[in-house]
Design a protein around this motif. Structure first.
Motif, short mmCIF file in Angstrom:
data_model
loop_
_atom_site.label_atom_id
_atom_site.label_comp_id
_atom_site.label_asym_id
_atom_site.label_seq_id
_atom_site.Cartn_x
_atom_site.Cartn_y
_atom_site.Cartn_z
N TYR A 150 1.37 -1.59 0.29
CA TYR A 150 0.41 0.18 -0.20
C TYR A 150 0.57 1.17 -0.17
O TYR A 150 2.05 1.25 0.72
CB TYR A 150 -0.86 0.11 0.97
N GLU B 13 0.49 4.23 5.44
CA GLU B 13 -1.34 3.74 6.58
C GLU B 13 -2.11 4.19 5.62
O GLU B 13 -3.16 3.49 5.71
CB GLU B 13 -0.42 4.29 7.85
N ARG C 46 -3.50 1.72 3.21
CA ARG C 46 -3.90 0.33 3.43
C ARG C 46 -5.34 0.52 4.23
O ARG C 46 -5.94 -0.30 4.35
CB ARG C 46 -2.79 0.25 4.56
N GLN C 47 -5.47 2.01 5.02
CA GLN C 47 -6.71 1.98 5.87
C GLN C 47 -7.94 1.93 4.18
O GLN C 47 -9.17 1.39 4.37
CB GLN C 47 -6.95 3.33 7.20
N GLU D 245 -7.16 -1.63 2.38
CA GLU D 245 -7.44 -3.02 2.93
C GLU D 245 -8.52 -4.23 3.02
O GLU D 245 -8.89 -5.16 2.61
CB GLU D 245 -6.70 -2.51 3.91
N ASN D 246 -9.90 -3.54 2.98
CA ASN D 246 -11.41 -4.65 3.06
C ASN D 246 -11.19 -4.61 1.52
O ASN D 246 -12.04 -6.16 1.70
CB ASN D 246 -11.97 -3.24 3.80
N ARG E 78 -9.16 -7.66 0.84
CA ARG E 78 -9.59 -8.68 1.19
C ARG E 78 -10.83 -9.61 0.19
O ARG E 78 -10.92 -10.33 0.11
CB ARG E 78 -10.33 -8.56 2.42
N VAL F 60 2.58 -8.25 3.66
CA VAL F 60 1.76 -6.96 3.57
C VAL F 60 3.00 -5.72 4.14
O VAL F 60 3.34 -6.21 4.87
CB VAL F 60 0.37 -6.68 4.50
#
Length: 323
Positions: A175, A182, A185-186, A189-190, A193, A206
């Motif tokens: 990311y 970060e 990533r926030q 990330e979901n 997934r 990751v």
């Protein structure tokens, strides 16, 4: 083949021309079934005296033998052949795999008048037990010279289909964001997934980093040590090509650019490079939504550790309009 009505008592070894039903409507014997002595006794017990049958003539091969011969030559990899009723053979995956299809050869075989083959889409992901292809013949029999021509082409130019196994798949994710990794990533990330779960996997490695050339290169170098099936770069910026930060970081770790721009929507701006045998993919915008995009198209072959070339990416345009 020559069809005729015969006495049930003399029908052993003949091929049924039509399905036989019991008086209540339940199927007794299927069309194309080769009648056995036991079948004769069953038919007589049902009160049948005559039956419509056919038999092979010289130079003909029965439908079951014909489709099995083609199925045995048309593919390779993780599948088994299962004979089905009505002159049909199915190829069924014996483990999770990626289906690779030679479309041009498939078209050539399907132009014959003896058998036809239907397959799953090229690059599609199949789970164990899933049917990935089916072979169907003309009813009852195939001319031996036509069958020999088909199997001859397959032996020379095949396979049409590869069921390339997906074993111990591993995915690395990086990311990146100009201010804070970060943050990316926030944001992603979901969705990442959800995307990976379609293929029964999770991100194994990751990292998150600031989107500058040195930071991205260091992160890529670290992820490359794990030898994943692929590295997915989820950045908050849209690259202008190999000259942008992500592209230059790929070059800095020694990766060679395979392709920039994909004829797929969503996912036009995909950038794919290889460091040795590990693909690195940047696909801006593709991680903002879980809807199908170019990443979903190329992930199955990459999970099977198949080297996807720039030419193959260029060939995705037919059917590449995903939304």
């Amino acid at each position: 083949m020559r069809a005729q009505t015969v006495d049930v008592k003399s029908s052993t070894g003949r091929v049924l021309c039509c399905t036989v039903f019991r008086p209540g409507g339940k199927k007794l014997l299927a069309k194309g079934h080769v009648i056995s002595d036991e079948d004769v006794r069953i038919l007589e017990s049902e009160g049948m005296e005559n039956i419509w049958v056919t038999e092979l003539e010289d130079g003909e091969v029965g439908e079951d033998d014909a489709v099995c011969a083609v199925a045995s030559e048309m593919g390779c990899g993780s599948f088994e052949i299962r004979l089905a009723a009505g002159g049909r053979a199915n190829l069924v995956a014996t483990e999770n795999c990626c289906v690779l299809v030679d479309d041009e050869l498939l078209k050539q075989i399907n132009c014959t008048s003896s058998v036809v083959i239907a397959t799953a889409l090229n690059y599609s992901y199949a789970v164990v037990g899933q049917r990935i292809a089916t072979v169907k013949s003309t009813p009852f029999a195939v001319a031996k010279d036509q069958l020999d021509a088909v199997t001859g082409i397959l032996k020379e130019r095949g396979p049409i289909l590869q069921a390339r196994p997906v074993r111990v798949p591993s995915i690395a994710v990086l990311y990146s964001d100009p201010i804070s990794g970060e943050r990316a990533r926030q944001l992603f990330e979901n969705i990442m997934r959800q995307r990976l779960e379609r293929f029964g996997i999770n991100a194994n490695f990751v990292l998150a980093c600031t989107e500058d050339e040195n930071s991205v290169a260091r992160s890529l170098q670290h992820l490359l040590r794990s030898k994943p099936c692929a590295i997915l770069v989820a950045s908050t910026t849209a690259p202008a090509g190999p000259e942008d930060v992500i592209g230059q970081a790929m070059l800095k770790v020694g990766a060679l650019v395979e392709r920039f721009l994909a004829p797929v929507e969503p996912g036009n701006l995909m950038l794919m490079a290889y460091k040795d045998d590990v693909p690195i993919i940047s696909a801006p915008g593709c991680f903002r939504s879980a809807k199908p995009n170019v990443v979903d198209l190329v992930l199955p072959p990459l999970l099977a550790r198949y080297h996807v070339t720039g030419w193959e990416i260029a060939s995705l345009g037919h059917g590449g309009l995903l939304a």
